[in-house]
Scaffold this active site. Structure first.
Site, mmCIF file in Angstrom:
data_model
loop_
_atom_site.group_PDB
_atom_site.id
_atom_site.type_symbol
_atom_site.label_atom_id
_atom_site.label_comp_id
_atom_site.label_asym_id
_atom_site.label_seq_id
_atom_site.Cartn_x
_atom_site.Cartn_y
_atom_site.Cartn_z
ATOM 1 N N LYS A 35 0.801 19.911 5.899
ATOM 2 C CA LYS A 35 0.111 19.142 6.952
ATOM 3 C C LYS A 35 0.841 19.311 8.283
ATOM 4 C CE LYS A 35 2.733 14.959 5.759
ATOM 5 N NZ LYS A 35 2.697 13.712 4.961
ATOM 6 N N ARG A 131 0.105 1.035 3.273
ATOM 7 C CA ARG A 131 -0.407 1.874 4.347
ATOM 8 C C ARG A 131 -1.788 2.365 3.923
ATOM 9 N NH1 ARG A 131 2.972 7.238 5.798
ATOM 10 N NH2 ARG A 131 2.005 7.792 3.823
ATOM 11 N N TYR A 261 20.247 14.777 35.857
ATOM 12 C CA TYR A 261 19.503 13.619 36.385
ATOM 13 C C TYR A 261 20.213 12.316 36.033
ATOM 14 C CZ TYR A 261 15.327 16.452 37.317
ATOM 15 O OH TYR A 261 14.436 17.369 37.801
ATOM 16 N N MET A 309 13.269 18.617 31.681
ATOM 17 C CA MET A 309 12.057 19.184 31.073
ATOM 18 C C MET A 309 12.292 20.611 30.574
ATOM 19 S SD MET A 309 8.250 19.644 32.694
ATOM 20 C CE MET A 309 8.027 17.921 33.080
#
Ligand SMILES: *Cc1c(COP(=O)(O)O)cnc(C)c1O
Length: 365
Positions: A35, A131, A261, A309
């Site tokens: 999957k 679930r 950053y 990024m």
């Protein structure tokens, strides 16, 4: 030259990991879990590598199964969430899919439809995961309704564990008992052998009682351990994904200067910083903290500052002769995705599964 970030998928490693699963549970048949694009490894290629070795494949839904069919995969495919609407049932049948049936709603759809021939059903029992799955009290009546339907062929009884990675914990035995008690009346009254399926990777590895007719290993096929600690079996797993890039810049900075950053990392000594062409836009987790290991020329060096990024910075002060173009491995054989995930507050499953399209995927072996 193009941007050097890529993932390399070792298909032979996946075959070896699958063989390990089969060696541990020689009495069981294997439903290979492919999957979510085979946990980010490429479902078509992985399924082709595994198909000769397993009895069945499994994915989440019909769309994922159809991709496999369109690419020539032939083994039966189990849909782990079954069908989402009645119209899918005929397509599933025509494409040799088998269905998990986990709710009353799915039962009604199955009983109402007019199928050309009967389909195989995996009746999922909720034994504590809460679930998906029918309640243990409903098992007898739903099994009877399925048996009576002309739409139903073979029935496998299945459940799924919530905490099988907790080796020695109390919850898995409780689920096993709950499952056994729920299905016992069927075993007692049916003349055929009742087929069962319980184990995911963690259960297969750690809970021998769960190795029944069909096992459903996923993460272990990809060489990642479902446990936080290594054990005797997981140390033989071979990580199949290697996530690689290169050093594209190097600089020396002085004490007190910061990197990246937010200026979250500051040099406490004169430091050499290597910049690697990989970032959260490539699937490297932004949550990875300073200190997360990166392999540069095979040696560990700590991430310094925030993940951008497209780039990360690594403190290579303690490594000799780091040059532009040197290989950086973000995870792979000598640095588990689980270890990186731990630094980023997540699990290896998530890291490998959410690799973006932007990253080239190469297959070897
Ligand atoms: C994903 C899944 C598995 C495989 O789990 P792993 O922990 O990856 O081995 C097995 N069974 C079901 C129902 C699943 O959804």
């Amino acid at each position: 030259m193009s941007r050097p970030v890529k993932i390399i998928i070792d298909l032979a490693a996946i075959q070896t990991n699958c063989r390990l699963a089969q060696t541990i549970a020689p009495q069981s048949k294997t439903v290979a879990v492919v999957k979510a694009d085979a946990y980010g490894h490429g479902s078509v290629e992985v399924a082709k590598a595994l198909e000769p070795q397993v009895e069945m494949l499994t994915v989440s839904c019909l769309e994922e199964a159809l991709v496999l069919r369109e690419n020539g995969l032939l083994k039966p495919i189990l849909l782990l969430e079954g069908c989402f609407e009645q119209t899918e049932l005929k397509i599933a049948l025509a494409n040799q899919c088998e269905l998990v049936l986990h709710s009353q709603c799915q039962l009604e759809q199955l009983l109402k439809v007019n199928l050309a021939s009967p389909i195989n059903i995996w009746l999922k029992v909720d034994t504590g995961m809460h679930r998906l799955g029918i309640s243990p009290q409903e098992v007898e009546s739903i099994y009877a309704a399925l048996t009576a339907s002309k739409n139903v062929n073979n029935i496998v009884l299945m459940t799924h564990f919530a905490h099988a990675d907790h080796v020695g914990g109390a919850f898995t035995p409780k689920q096993i008992d709950c499952f056994q008690n729920a299905i016992q009346p069927i075993i007692d009254t049916t003349s055929q052998k009742v087929q069962r399926s319980m184990a995911n990777s963690a259960a297969l590895l750690a809970w021998p009682q769960t190795r029944v007719d069909w096992n459903r290993p996923g993460i272990m096929l990809y060489g990642l351990s479902p446990f936080s600690e290594l054990n005797d079996q997981t140390k033989h797993l071979k990580p199949a994904m290697s996530f690689e890039s290169q050093v594209i810049a190097i600089r020396d900075i002085s004490v007190g200067e910061s990197v990246g950053y937010g200026c979250t990392w500051t040099a406490k000594r004169p430091s050499t910083i290597a910049t690697i062409a990989v970032g959260y836009g490539d699937g490297y987790p932004r949550g990875a903290k300073s200190g997360t290991p990166v392999l540069i020329n095979g040696q560990r060096a700590p991430l310094a500052g925030r993940v951008s990024m497209d780039l990360i910075s690594v403190d290579v002060t303690d490594l000799a002769n780091v040059k532009i173009g040197d290989t950086a491995i973000l995870w792979g054989k000598d640095l588990s995705a689980n270890e990186v995930a731990n630094w980023a507050g997540t699990i290896g499953y998530e890291l490998v599964t959410r690799m973006p399209k932007r990253v080239a995927r190469l297959f070897v072996n």
